[in-house]
Structures are given as C-alpha cells and as structure tokens.
Design a protein around this motif. Structure first.
Motif, PDB file in Angstrom:
ATOM      1  N   ALA A 239      -4.404   6.546  -2.098  1.00 19.20           N
ATOM      2  CA  ALA A 239      -3.939   5.233  -1.654  1.00 19.20           C
ATOM      3  C   ALA A 239      -3.946   4.294  -2.852  1.00 19.20           C
ATOM      4  O   ALA A 239      -4.940   4.236  -3.591  1.00 19.20           O
ATOM      5  CB  ALA A 239      -4.830   4.677  -0.547  1.00 19.20           C
TER       6      ALA A 239
ATOM      7  N   VAL B  50       0.630   5.231   0.247  1.00 23.08           N
ATOM      8  CA  VAL B  50      -0.230   6.350   0.648  1.00 23.08           C
ATOM      9  C   VAL B  50       0.577   7.628   0.508  1.00 23.08           C
ATOM     10  O   VAL B  50       1.724   7.699   0.963  1.00 23.08           O
ATOM     11  CB  VAL B  50      -0.739   6.181   2.089  1.00 23.08           C
ATOM     12  CG1 VAL B  50      -1.472   7.440   2.546  1.00 23.08           C
ATOM     13  CG2 VAL B  50      -1.662   4.982   2.199  1.00 23.08           C
TER      14      VAL B  50
ATOM     15  N   THR C 252       0.829  -1.201   0.000  1.00 22.16           N
ATOM     16  CA  THR C 252       0.000   0.000   0.000  1.00 22.16           C
ATOM     17  C   THR C 252       0.861   1.248   0.000  1.00 22.16           C
ATOM     18  O   THR C 252       1.650   1.467   0.918  1.00 22.16           O
ATOM     19  CB  THR C 252      -0.931   0.024   1.220  1.00 22.16           C
ATOM     20  OG1 THR C 252      -1.709  -1.167   1.242  1.00 22.16           O
ATOM     21  CG2 THR C 252      -1.861   1.234   1.159  1.00 22.16           C
TER      22      THR C 252
ATOM     23  N   MET D 217     -11.440   0.770   0.078  1.00 23.75           N
ATOM     24  CA  MET D 217     -10.296   1.640   0.330  1.00 23.75           C
ATOM     25  C   MET D 217     -10.759   3.074   0.543  1.00 23.75           C
ATOM     26  O   MET D 217     -10.308   3.768   1.462  1.00 23.75           O
ATOM     27  CB  MET D 217      -9.322   1.571  -0.839  1.00 23.75           C
ATOM     28  CG  MET D 217      -8.626   0.228  -0.998  1.00 23.75           C
ATOM     29  SD  MET D 217      -7.783   0.069  -2.593  1.00 23.75           S
ATOM     30  CE  MET D 217      -6.652   1.477  -2.538  1.00 23.75           C
TER      31      MET D 217
ATOM     32  N   TYR E  41      -8.317  -5.407   1.470  1.00 17.27           N
ATOM     33  CA  TYR E  41      -8.028  -4.069   0.943  1.00 17.27           C
ATOM     34  C   TYR E  41      -8.302  -3.000   2.002  1.00 17.27           C
ATOM     35  O   TYR E  41      -7.555  -2.015   2.104  1.00 17.27           O
ATOM     36  CB  TYR E  41      -8.823  -3.805  -0.332  1.00 17.27           C
ATOM     37  CG  TYR E  41      -8.179  -4.423  -1.548  1.00 17.27           C
ATOM     38  CD1 TYR E  41      -7.099  -3.812  -2.166  1.00 17.27           C
ATOM     39  CD2 TYR E  41      -8.629  -5.635  -2.065  1.00 17.27           C
ATOM     40  CE1 TYR E  41      -6.486  -4.380  -3.282  1.00 17.27           C
ATOM     41  CE2 TYR E  41      -8.024  -6.216  -3.184  1.00 17.27           C
ATOM     42  CZ  TYR E  41      -6.950  -5.585  -3.777  1.00 17.27           C
ATOM     43  OH  TYR E  41      -6.330  -6.141  -4.875  1.00 17.27           O
TER      44      TYR E  41
ATOM     45  N   LEU F 145     -10.466   5.819   3.886  1.00 14.07           N
ATOM     46  CA  LEU F 145      -9.984   7.204   3.840  1.00 14.07           C
ATOM     47  C   LEU F 145     -11.053   8.156   4.368  1.00 14.07           C
ATOM     48  O   LEU F 145     -10.750   9.080   5.140  1.00 14.07           O
ATOM     49  CB  LEU F 145      -9.601   7.585   2.413  1.00 14.07           C
ATOM     50  CG  LEU F 145      -8.459   6.789   1.769  1.00 14.07           C
ATOM     51  CD1 LEU F 145      -8.198   7.290   0.353  1.00 14.07           C
ATOM     52  CD2 LEU F 145      -7.183   6.881   2.607  1.00 14.07           C
TER      53      LEU F 145
ATOM     54  N   VAL G 139      -3.158   0.260  -3.635  1.00 11.18           N
ATOM     55  CA  VAL G 139      -2.835  -1.057  -3.104  1.00 11.18           C
ATOM     56  C   VAL G 139      -2.448  -1.970  -4.261  1.00 11.18           C
ATOM     57  O   VAL G 139      -3.267  -2.263  -5.132  1.00 11.18           O
ATOM     58  CB  VAL G 139      -3.994  -1.667  -2.302  1.00 11.18           C
ATOM     59  CG1 VAL G 139      -3.600  -3.065  -1.795  1.00 11.18           C
ATOM     60  CG2 VAL G 139      -4.367  -0.772  -1.122  1.00 11.18           C
TER      61      VAL G 139
ATOM     62  N   VAL H  17      -5.179  -0.508   3.716  1.00 16.84           N
ATOM     63  CA  VAL H  17      -5.172   0.957   3.799  1.00 16.84           C
ATOM     64  C   VAL H  17      -5.157   1.404   5.257  1.00 16.84           C
ATOM     65  O   VAL H  17      -4.451   2.349   5.620  1.00 16.84           O
ATOM     66  CB  VAL H  17      -6.371   1.554   3.041  1.00 16.84           C
ATOM     67  CG1 VAL H  17      -6.424   3.074   3.217  1.00 16.84           C
ATOM     68  CG2 VAL H  17      -6.289   1.212   1.560  1.00 16.84           C
TER      69      VAL H  17
END
Length: 213
Positions: A97, A26, A24, A83, A117, A87, A99, A121
């Motif tokens: 993000a 970010v 992941t 995901m 998933y 957030l 993945v 995150v």
C-alpha cells in the motif's frame, strides 16, 4: 493463514481530509522487490506530492513474513505503521500500500494523521476481492490407456486436480491433492495397489468468499 489480493490486482482510491488529498495505491506483489517497484512507480506517477508513505507484507516459503513501512517525512509512527496495522488486521499478505499525500494547508496533528492514513488504506482494501492460497501435494501415477479416462473422472469427482498428462506406452498423470485418497481411488480403478510417486507441491489460489457471505 493470510489471504491475498488476486494476481495482477492494482487499484487507486482517494480520500480527502481537511483539504489534504490521500491517494492510496494497493497492489498484489510477489516479493519485496516487487513491492519496492510499485513504490517507485507511484513516486514517478505523482512526483510533486509531499509524501509517499508505504507499507507492505510479503510471504516467502520457509521464512518469516517480510513487513516494512515508511513514514516518508511524516512524523514518526503516524503513517507507515498505522498503514501496516490495517494490512495486518485484514489478514493480507503479498500486498503493498502506498499513500500519496498532497498537503491541503491544514495541519492534522499526530492523531489526525494516524486516522487519515489508516482510513485511506481501509478505504482502498474495503471490498477488494481476496484469494486464499492452498498448497497441495503433487503425485505421479501411471495407468493403461483403458483406465486413464476413468481415473481422471474419478479424481475430478473427489476434488483431485489433474495438472498434466504424459502419453507413451501408458498414461502418466500428475495429480494435486491428498496422496492417500489418490492411492485409494487408483487401486479401485485397476483393482490392485498402484505406485504413487511424490512430485513436490502445487499452489492454487481459491476465491475467498466475502465476510458477509
């Protein structure tokens, strides 16, 4: 109000679920173009991965937040949307993000993919530093040389931020913060009403204390 990751922030974390690797990435981004560039960079970094699932949220002045997600070949609704939900739940914006999944030979099923998933995150953003955007009005005020230093000290003591100074026949200060407070302090210093000229807004990113603090 949403919080952001600090400028320049970018981290990669890894989660393994039944031999599938979830990498992941970010990152802090400023706009949709920046988010899509991060996605493109991740694809170039791991070109042999089966999936690069994505989610991002960006805010632009005067507009609704832009939210996008992609399952990138995973079953519909099992990657990008979970995901994005993570957030949102964290209250983050200006964030992307990605993945990257390397399949490990064991199928996870739709529920397993959603959890994987989401967890990937959550792991990536857990403990990441946050900043809170604070927008202040900006005003311009002019003092004599004799009063300028006192004015700057008084403004700082009351939480007003002097952005810059211009020196000529007098000293003109651009100050961010409450305009009425600024006017009152300036009047106390010069003992008469002072002209305050509005000069737009100024954004400051202030550190957000950890949730446990």
């Amino acid at each position: 109000m949403s919080v952001w990751l600090p400028q320049g922030y970018r981290e990669v974390s890894e989660l393994e679920v039944k031999r599938s690797r979830f990498l992941t990435t970010v990152a802090r981004v400023e706009d949709e173009a920046g988010a899509r560039e991060v996605v493109a960079e991740v694809r170039r970094t791991w070109p042999d991965a089966r999936h690069h699932c994505t989610a991002f949220i960006v805010e632009m002045p005067g507009a609704q937040p832009v939210e996008r997600s992609s399952d990138d070949g995973e079953p519909s609704g099992t990657a990008g949307r979970p995901m994005l939900d993570v957030l949102r739940g964290a209250g983050l914006a200006q964030v992307v993000a990605v993945v990257t999944r390397y399949f490990g030979g064991v199928k996870l099923g739709t529920g397993g993919l959603v959890r994987a998933y989401s967890d990937a995150v959550s792991l990536a953003i857990d403990g990441a530093p946050r900043v809170r955007p604070v927008v202040s009005s900006v005003s311009e005020v002019t003092f004599s040389y004799a009063d300028a230093a006192r004015a700057q000290d008084a403004f700082a003591a009351h939480g007003l931020r002097v952005l810059d100074s211009e020196y000529g026949e007098a000293v003109t200060l651009r100050v961010a913060g409450d305009g009425e407070l600024l006017r009152g302090l300036a009047a106390e210093i010069v003992r008469e009403d002072v002209a305050i000229e509005p000069r737009g807004e100024h954004l400051v990113e202030e550190p957000e204390p950890p949730a446990s603090a």
